[in-house]
Design a protein around this motif. Structure first.
Motif, short mmCIF file in Angstrom:
data_model
loop_
_atom_site.label_atom_id
_atom_site.label_comp_id
_atom_site.label_asym_id
_atom_site.label_seq_id
_atom_site.Cartn_x
_atom_site.Cartn_y
_atom_site.Cartn_z
N ARG A 216 1.21 -1.00 -0.04
CA ARG A 216 -0.05 -0.06 0.30
C ARG A 216 1.09 1.00 -0.22
O ARG A 216 1.90 1.17 0.67
N CYS A 217 0.75 2.30 -0.74
CA CYS A 217 1.95 3.27 -0.74
C CYS A 217 0.92 4.45 -1.09
O CYS A 217 1.31 5.82 -0.92
N HIS A 218 -0.29 4.34 -0.92
CA HIS A 218 -1.57 6.17 -0.99
C HIS A 218 -2.77 4.76 0.20
O HIS A 218 -2.93 3.86 0.07
N ARG A 219 -3.57 6.11 0.75
CA ARG A 219 -4.52 4.99 0.83
C ARG A 219 -5.49 4.46 0.20
O ARG A 219 -7.08 4.03 0.60
N TYR A 255 2.88 6.69 3.65
CA TYR A 255 3.14 5.22 3.74
C TYR A 255 4.75 4.84 3.00
O TYR A 255 5.10 4.22 2.97
N GLN A 258 6.52 2.45 4.95
CA GLN A 258 6.31 1.54 5.31
C GLN A 258 6.54 1.35 3.71
O GLN A 258 7.15 -0.07 3.03
#
Length: 269
Positions: A216-219, A255, A258
């Motif tokens: 996941r790189c963004h909501r 993010y 992460q």
């Protein structure tokens, strides 16, 4: 017309049905009022016109309103976005009512605002609560309807997904997915050459994908790190991930750490 109805989504279509039913009930109520209370002749046309004048605007904007609310679920600041949408809807509804009343010469601007502001705030509250209940209920329904693992068994990632091509359904290999982006209760699944639609939440879909590969790189976005070509950083702390196919996927500041750690862990394997 079909594209518009599909864009509304489940919540939008249900909201449209609700308003149609509510307005039909108002017309019937007006007719009964004319017959019993006013003891006058029945004028169905005037009842319909009154109902449209009072609530027709909300019938038109509610499907779009709830669809926009669903889309904000995947924004970085969803609550702020929802408040902006609801505030804009209130302003537009009041301006419409002021224009209608001025045109008919029935009241001035201040009287309309004082009279209808509390009423329209209540309408927005009911719409928001109804949307929230429907959204959460639908998410639970589809999560339970399409389980990807056997109960009480080790988690196995799917090797293929059944997706929509618009006019049909097709299986695609998970390894071919480059990125996934949320769109309300749907997700857009991208490969190097095509895009597909799947009715699921981003969280639920991510649980089906290999965790070491899909990050996941963004909501509202998940990326396959095997297809990431470059990371573009901005002064604000945000960034963009450029994929090998040229697609740009947003990288949120929250993010960033992460994502980098996932890339390092993958490189060490």
């Amino acid at each position: 017309m079909r594209k518009i109805i599909n864009w509304y989504g489940f919540e939008g279509r249900l909201a449209l049905i609700f308003w149609l039913g509510y307005m039909a009930w108002l017309v019937v109520f007006c007719v009964i009022h004319q017959m019993v209370i006013m003891d006058s002749g029945v004028n169905v046309v005037s009842s319909i016109l009154w109902t449209l004048r009072e609530w027709g605007f909300w019938m038109l904007i509610t499907p779009t309103l709830v669809s926009l609310l669903s889309k904000t679920e995947h924004y970085e600041k969803p609550l702020k976005a929802k408040l902006h949408i609801l505030g804009a809807a209130l302003i537009v509804a009041l301006l419409y009512k002021v224009a209608v009343n001025l045109y008919s010469g029935r009241s001035d601007v201040l009287a309309t605002l004082v009279s209808y502001s509390p009423k329209y705030l209540q309408v927005l509250l009911v719409i928001s609560l109804g949307w929230y209940v429907l959204l959460k209920g639908e998410q639970v329904y589809y999560a339970n309807k399409n389980p990807t693992t056997e109960p009480d068994s080790p988690k196995n990632n799917a090797s293929r997904l059944l997706v929509s091509t618009g006019s049909a359904e097709a299986f695609i290999h998970v390894q071919d997915i480059t990125a996934v982006q949320a769109a309300g209760n749907y997700v857009d699944i991208h490969t190097a050459n095509s895009s597909y639609i799947l009715r699921a939440t981003l969280k639920h879909l991510l649980e089906q994908l290999p965790q070491a590969q899909f990050v996941r790189c963004h909501r509202s976005a998940v990326v396959n790190i095997n297809y990431v070509k470059q990371l573009h950083s901005f002064a604000t702390g945000k960034g963009e991930l450029e994929l090998e196919c040229g697609r740009l996927v947003p990288l949120a500041k929250s993010y960033r750490t992460q994502f980098k750690q996932s890339v390092i862990n993958t490189a060490d394997c």
